[in-house]
Design an enzyme around this catalytic site. Structure first.
Site, PDB file in Angstrom:
ATOM      1  N   ASP A  47      59.202  51.028  23.443  1.00  0.00           N
ATOM      2  CA  ASP A  47      59.785  50.779  25.171  1.00  0.00           C
ATOM      3  C   ASP A  47      60.148  51.426  25.871  1.00  0.00           C
ATOM      4  O   ASP A  47      59.495  51.757  26.988  1.00  0.00           O
ATOM      5  CB  ASP A  47      60.627  49.156  25.465  1.00  0.00           C
ATOM      6  CG  ASP A  47      59.306  47.948  24.752  1.00  0.00           C
ATOM      7  OD1 ASP A  47      58.299  48.678  24.202  1.00  0.00           O
ATOM      8  OD2 ASP A  47      59.992  47.910  24.543  1.00  0.00           O
ATOM      9  N   SER A  96      28.441  28.672  35.221  1.00  0.00           N
ATOM     10  CA  SER A  96      29.660  27.965  34.245  1.00  0.00           C
ATOM     11  C   SER A  96      28.720  28.091  32.827  1.00  0.00           C
ATOM     12  O   SER A  96      27.181  27.909  33.678  1.00  0.00           O
ATOM     13  CB  SER A  96      30.086  26.790  34.866  1.00  0.00           C
ATOM     14  OG  SER A  96      29.571  25.898  35.436  1.00  0.00           O
ATOM     15  N   LYS A 135      36.330  30.588  23.555  1.00  0.00           N
ATOM     16  CA  LYS A 135      35.845  30.290  24.780  1.00  0.00           C
ATOM     17  C   LYS A 135      37.321  30.472  25.332  1.00  0.00           C
ATOM     18  O   LYS A 135      38.303  29.671  24.683  1.00  0.00           O
ATOM     19  CB  LYS A 135      35.322  29.180  25.170  1.00  0.00           C
ATOM     20  CG  LYS A 135      35.632  28.429  26.547  1.00  0.00           C
ATOM     21  CD  LYS A 135      34.272  27.678  26.427  1.00  0.00           C
ATOM     22  CE  LYS A 135      34.175  27.461  27.926  1.00  0.00           C
ATOM     23  NZ  LYS A 135      34.990  26.580  28.827  1.00  0.00           N
ATOM     24  N   CYS A 441      75.997   9.636  34.160  1.00  0.00           N
ATOM     25  CA  CYS A 441      77.138   9.756  35.235  1.00  0.00           C
ATOM     26  C   CYS A 441      77.413   9.591  36.217  1.00  0.00           C
ATOM     27  O   CYS A 441      78.131   8.698  37.357  1.00  0.00           O
ATOM     28  CB  CYS A 441      77.963  11.614  35.368  1.00  0.00           C
ATOM     29  SG  CYS A 441      76.764  12.054  36.557  1.00  0.00           S
ATOM     30  N   CYS A 456      70.766  15.730  38.930  1.00  0.00           N
ATOM     31  CA  CYS A 456      72.227  14.596  38.931  1.00  0.00           C
ATOM     32  C   CYS A 456      73.206  16.603  39.966  1.00  0.00           C
ATOM     33  O   CYS A 456      73.726  17.163  39.447  1.00  0.00           O
ATOM     34  CB  CYS A 456      72.563  14.783  37.633  1.00  0.00           C
ATOM     35  SG  CYS A 456      74.604  14.115  37.748  1.00  0.00           S
TER      36      CYS A 456
HETATM   37  S1  IVH Z   1      30.212  33.043  29.369  1.00  0.00           S
HETATM   38  C1  IVH Z   1      26.650  32.589  32.439  1.00  0.00           C
HETATM   39  N1  IVH Z   1      32.101  33.265  27.982  1.00  0.00           N
HETATM   40  O1  IVH Z   1      34.620  28.969  30.211  1.00  0.00           O
HETATM   41  C2  IVH Z   1      28.008  32.292  31.763  1.00  0.00           C
HETATM   42  N2  IVH Z   1      32.650  32.261  29.530  1.00  0.00           N
HETATM   43  O2  IVH Z   1      32.257  27.343  31.984  1.00  0.00           O
HETATM   44  C3  IVH Z   1      29.298  32.679  32.193  1.00  0.00           C
HETATM   45  N3  IVH Z   1      35.039  31.072  29.651  1.00  0.00           N
HETATM   46  O3  IVH Z   1      35.283  29.118  33.871  1.00  0.00           O
HETATM   47  C4  IVH Z   1      29.816  32.078  31.242  1.00  0.00           C
HETATM   48  N4  IVH Z   1      35.100  32.148  27.437  1.00  0.00           N
HETATM   49  O4  IVH Z   1      35.975  31.387  32.436  1.00  0.00           O
HETATM   50  C5  IVH Z   1      31.663  32.740  29.197  1.00  0.00           C
HETATM   51  N5  IVH Z   1      33.538  33.916  26.050  1.00  0.00           N
HETATM   52  C6  IVH Z   1      33.417  33.432  28.152  1.00  0.00           C
HETATM   53  C7  IVH Z   1      34.001  32.076  28.112  1.00  0.00           C
HETATM   54  C8  IVH Z   1      33.972  31.798  29.390  1.00  0.00           C
HETATM   55  C9  IVH Z   1      35.869  31.473  28.439  1.00  0.00           C
HETATM   56  C10 IVH Z   1      35.005  29.952  30.520  1.00  0.00           C
HETATM   57  C11 IVH Z   1      34.408  30.989  31.574  1.00  0.00           C
HETATM   58  C12 IVH Z   1      34.473  30.221  32.693  1.00  0.00           C
HETATM   59  C13 IVH Z   1      34.146  28.945  31.832  1.00  0.00           C
HETATM   60  C14 IVH Z   1      32.018  28.659  31.655  1.00  0.00           C
END
Ligand code: IVH
Length: 820
Positions: A47, A96, A135, A441, A456
């Site tokens: 570092d 999502s 995920k 106390c 406190c």
């Molecule tokens: S793919 C169209 N891959 O999970 C697909 N999402 O509901 C878009 N997340 O908030 C998402 N790991 O941030 C994908 N390996 C992964 C992921 C991932 C985490 C999160 C993402 C989102 C939620 C999806």
């Protein structure tokens, strides 16, 4: 075109004489080390060496602003706080994924069956190829690179519009500022910002040490850090990033598979998690789900399950979306390492700084490999967020070595009609009420505005605070009182032998023996020796020796031991080094504290309030009276002279509208702060300051107490200046004009401190060794610079030899370094 996996190889160093080439080389070096450290997880230099390269680049850029580039590693920090985030429109929405609720292997099989059906595949057709990933449990980000440069970073928001968090994201070192290789004109990368568990634990340890709030879990901390308006705060949070997808792109031939696309992102220097695999059919998904499930606890970060994605992009397009979720991807979770249990009660604990922490007492449950019967609820806000009542059934989670937490209340378990917010509650339900008196106390409990924590107000009269503060005082890194363990401390306080840490130094053998006897009686123990009619005393003598030995500790440790809020080890050291005497630290007014390095407003105020508090004054006076003598340098760091300059102090007075530039202007007409303290409205009016600054100054000076405080500051300033080498003295110092290079870690000084000291003595400190280098100061693990110095015949010193060369050192005569 794609760079090698291990990052670009080191280039031969550019000569120090050509600043442009040198800066370019330094930038490449720094980013190469960043990449090795944060993306590949293979640190490549100490570092301290990294810091030296960084500072050298900073120095070049400061001297030649034209050489500053937008992708310079020095640009990662230093953004201004914002008042709000700008909105960013996602041209490609951030979607999502559907979550498979069946956490067994049948969940993966169901997804595969659905995909095959939608694609019209029959029994005889080949298995579908999938990309299986983790995920990540953090906050989704979209990073936009234009011509390879990080142009903007945004949160997901509602999927169509997010927040512009570019300045914050720049501080994340695993995110490249510039992509490697042949980057397309536009490349939006989607991924997750997260925090590793070990980083999270270290962050909380730092918070605890500073008496600061403890974060709940890595996910919330990461999400909170990204959404900070002050990038300076984000920079202090150890965030990381993994890329997992794409947004808008232009001018790029996207690889035909998701796996190929991730490989390409990796080649661009983006962090892509290694635990990803191309698998075939349901069996492949199930195997991945099982394997990660087994390794989940051992991963350095929390995951929320795994994600399966159809690998071929043409098939993804054919499958398309339902509402905002793609049909080609699914999240597959794990049976939670969560259990339900009941809240038997909510107790409160009192910490060293008086922080009152509610703790849920639970019917014991075995979760995540351990028995859990107590869980911190952190503070009132967290209790309200959870909506938890005593008597509730709650979900408790514990992952690996993470502290257990209450995830949620199982509201279905409550009797129908129960209103947690109002009205009477049926047995056994009760609402938690933060006590208005300290349970230990009986002092008042206050919650200051803007603070999550209730405290406190009993200070050292509170037994709980006394126990915690005495433990802190005696701790190894503080006064290091050998033998004085927690049990002894608790008993000494329980049986009223010490009212404050100062009383430790008045304890006698009998005190220990009495306390031991009382504690044995209380616990119903009859020690062997007592049964034999003898009294053991050796243990107590040892503790007394330990206490006596602790009387002489360096000032920095003493200051740390006092336990002022926000004063951790490094702040304590700053105070000790820069001011050099306890008496001066105690008297330091706010403006003087504010100008010290790494002392921000909150810390300065905390230090100031601490030493002004009469109770603390008494304890410190007593400590000194009972023979504690902090070992001090006796004089300020020479570099303090710059901080005491009139314009610097004027700007630090905290007068609104008195900018550094205006302070500079004002200082030109002043010989001393006293003169300013006596300034009449007429005198001020003649100063040619803008009307707003003038009004603000007048208002400031008329505030009661201001003028007296200015005189005090002025007096202390004069006293400190008198102890500093006179101007010109540094020029005559034997070090004037000499060039030093620091390498390796020094035994007592940090790099910055050594540099400050040398510079104050008129020396130049450079980042690299050349024939022009006069001295190399080498510490532990000195590497290539030491070798170079030796090969060039440059004098090599150790820290002690360097200190001895400084003006005012006991023997400033000749350097004692080895000549080689
Ligand atoms: S793919 C169209 N891959 O999970 C697909 N999402 O509901 C878009 N997340 O908030 C998402 N790991 O941030 C994908 N390996 C992964 C992921 C991932 C985490 C999160 C993402 C989102 C939620 C999806």
């Amino acid at each position: 075109m794609s760079p090698k996996q291990d990052g670009a190889a080191a280039q031969a160093p550019a000569p120090a004489g050509d600043p442009a080439a040198r800066a370019a080389w330094l930038r490449a070096e720094l980013e190469r080390h960043n990449y090795r450290y944060y993306v590949l997880d293979e640190p490549s230099i100490p570092d301290a060496d990294y810091d030296a390269l960084y500072r050298e680049l900073q120095a070049i850029e400061a001297e030649h602003p034209d050489l500053l580039t937008p992708d310079s590693p020095t640009r990662r920090v230093g953004g201004q706080p914002l008042s709000a985030f700008a909105t960013v429109r996602h041209t490609v929405p951030m979607l999502s994924i559907r979550t498979e609720t069946d956490t067994e292997s049948t969940g993966a099989e169901a997804f595969d069956a659905r995909v095959r059906r939608e694609l019209g595949l029959g029994e005889g057709d080949a298995p579908v190829e999938y990309m299986a990933e983790l995920k990540f449990d953090g906050l989704a980000l979209s990073l936009r690179y234009e011509d390879g440069l990080l142009a903007r970073a945004a949160t997901r928001g509602d999927g169509s519009n997010g927040e512009d968090v570019t300045a914050n994201v720049r501080t994340i070192k695993s995110i490249p500022m510039r992509l490697k290789g042949d980057a397309p004109p536009v490349l939006e990368v989607r991924g997750e910002a997260y925090m590793r568990r070990d980083d999270f634990d270290r962050l909380n340890a730092r918070q605890r040490e500073a008496g600061e709030k403890i974060f709940v879990n890595p996910r919330n901390t990461a999400a909170g850090a990204i959404r900070q308006l002050d990038p300076g705060i984000t920079a202090q949070r150890p965030l990381r990033f993994f890329a997992y997808g794409l947004g808008e792109t232009a001018g790029w031939d996207i690889p035909p598979t998701h796996s190929g696309m991730l490989d390409a992102l990796e080649a661009f220097g983006l962090p892509v998690n290694k635990d990803r695999r191309v698998v075939r059919g349901a069996a492949g998904l199930v195997a991945f789900h099982r394997e990660i499930g087994e390794r989940r606890e051992a991963l350095p970060f929390d995951i929320d399950g795994v994600v399966y994605k159809v690998n071929r992009l043409d098939l993804q397009r054919r499958l398309g979306f339902v509402s905002r979720e793609p049909r080609w991807a699914v999240a597959h979770k794990y049976p939670a390492q969560e259990r339900t249990t009941t809240v038997l009660g909510i107790d409160v604990q009192v910490g060293r700084t008086g922080a009152i922490t509610p703790v849920a007492r639970l019917a014991p449950v075995f979760v995540g490999g351990a028995m859990v019967s107590n869980v911190t609820l952190h503070n009132q806000d967290e209790i309200e967020r959870l909506g938890v009542l005593i008597g509730d059934t709650v979900i408790v989670r514990r992952a690996g070595d993470v502290i257990p937490e209450v995830v949620a209340v199982v509201a279905e378990q409550r009797p129908p009609g129960l209103d947690p917010a109002a009205g009477p509650l049926p047995e056994p339900y009760r609402r938690f009420v933060m006590p208005d008196k300290c349970p230990v106390c009986q002092s008042h409990v206050v919650r200051e505005e803007g603070e999550a924590v209730a405290r406190c107000t009993g200070g050292l009269t509170c037994k709980a605070q006394r126990k915690e503060s005495t433990r802190h005082f005696a701790a190894r890194r503080a006064m290091d009182i050998e033998g004085l363990g927690e049990r002894h401390i608790d008993n000494l306080i329980e049986f009223e032998r010490i009212a404050s840490v100062a009383d430790l130094y008045r304890l006698k053998l009998e005190d220990f023996l009495d306390v031991k006897r009382l504690a044995d009686e209380r616990d119903g123990v009859v020690p062997e020796t007592v049964a034999q009619g003898k009294i053991a005393t050796k243990w107590a003598e040892n503790i007394l020796e330990g206490i006596a030995a602790s009387k002489e500790r360096p000032l920095a440790r003493f200051l740390f031991a006092l336990g002022a809020r926000h004063v951790g080890e490094s702040t304590a050291k700053t105070l000790a080094d820069w001011l050099g005497r306890l008496a001066w630290v105690r008297r330091a007014p706010l403006p003087l504290l504010r100008v010290l390095p790494d002392v921000g407003e909150v810390v300065a105020e905390s230090i100031y309030e601490f030493f002004k508090e009469p109770r603390n004054e008494t304890v410190i006076d007593e400590l000194l009276r009972y023979g504690v003598v902090p070992v001090e340098a006796g004089r300020p760091l020479p570099a303090l002279a710059d901080k005491l300059a009139l314009p610097v102090l004027l700007a630090a007075l905290g007068v609104p509208k008195l900018t550094a530039l205006r302070a500079e202007q004002l200082a030109q007409d002043l010989d001393s702060l006293d003169q300013f303290a006596d300034a009449s409205p007429e005198w001020l009016a003649e100063r040619k300051l803008p009307a707003d600054a003038l009004a603000s100054l007048q208002e400031f000076l008329e505030r009661p107490g201001t003028r007296a405080q200015l005189r005090e500051l002025s007096a202390l300033r004069a006293e400190l200046l008198a102890e500093l080498p006179a101007p010109g003295e540094a020029a005559q110092s034997p070090l004037a004009g000499k060039t030093f290079v620091l390498t390796g870690s020094l035994p007592t000084l940090s790099r910055d401190e050594a540099k400050d000291m040398l510079e104050a003595a008129g020396a130049k400190v450079s980042g690299s060794v050349s024939k022009k280098t006069d001295f190399v100061v080498a510490g532990a693990e000195a590497g290539s610079k030491l070798e170079k110095a030796l090969s060039l015949g440059v004098t090599v010193l150790d820290e002690a030899a360097m200190l001895a060369m400084l003006p005012g050192a006991a023997n400033a005569a000749e350097p004692k370094g080895e000549q080689s």
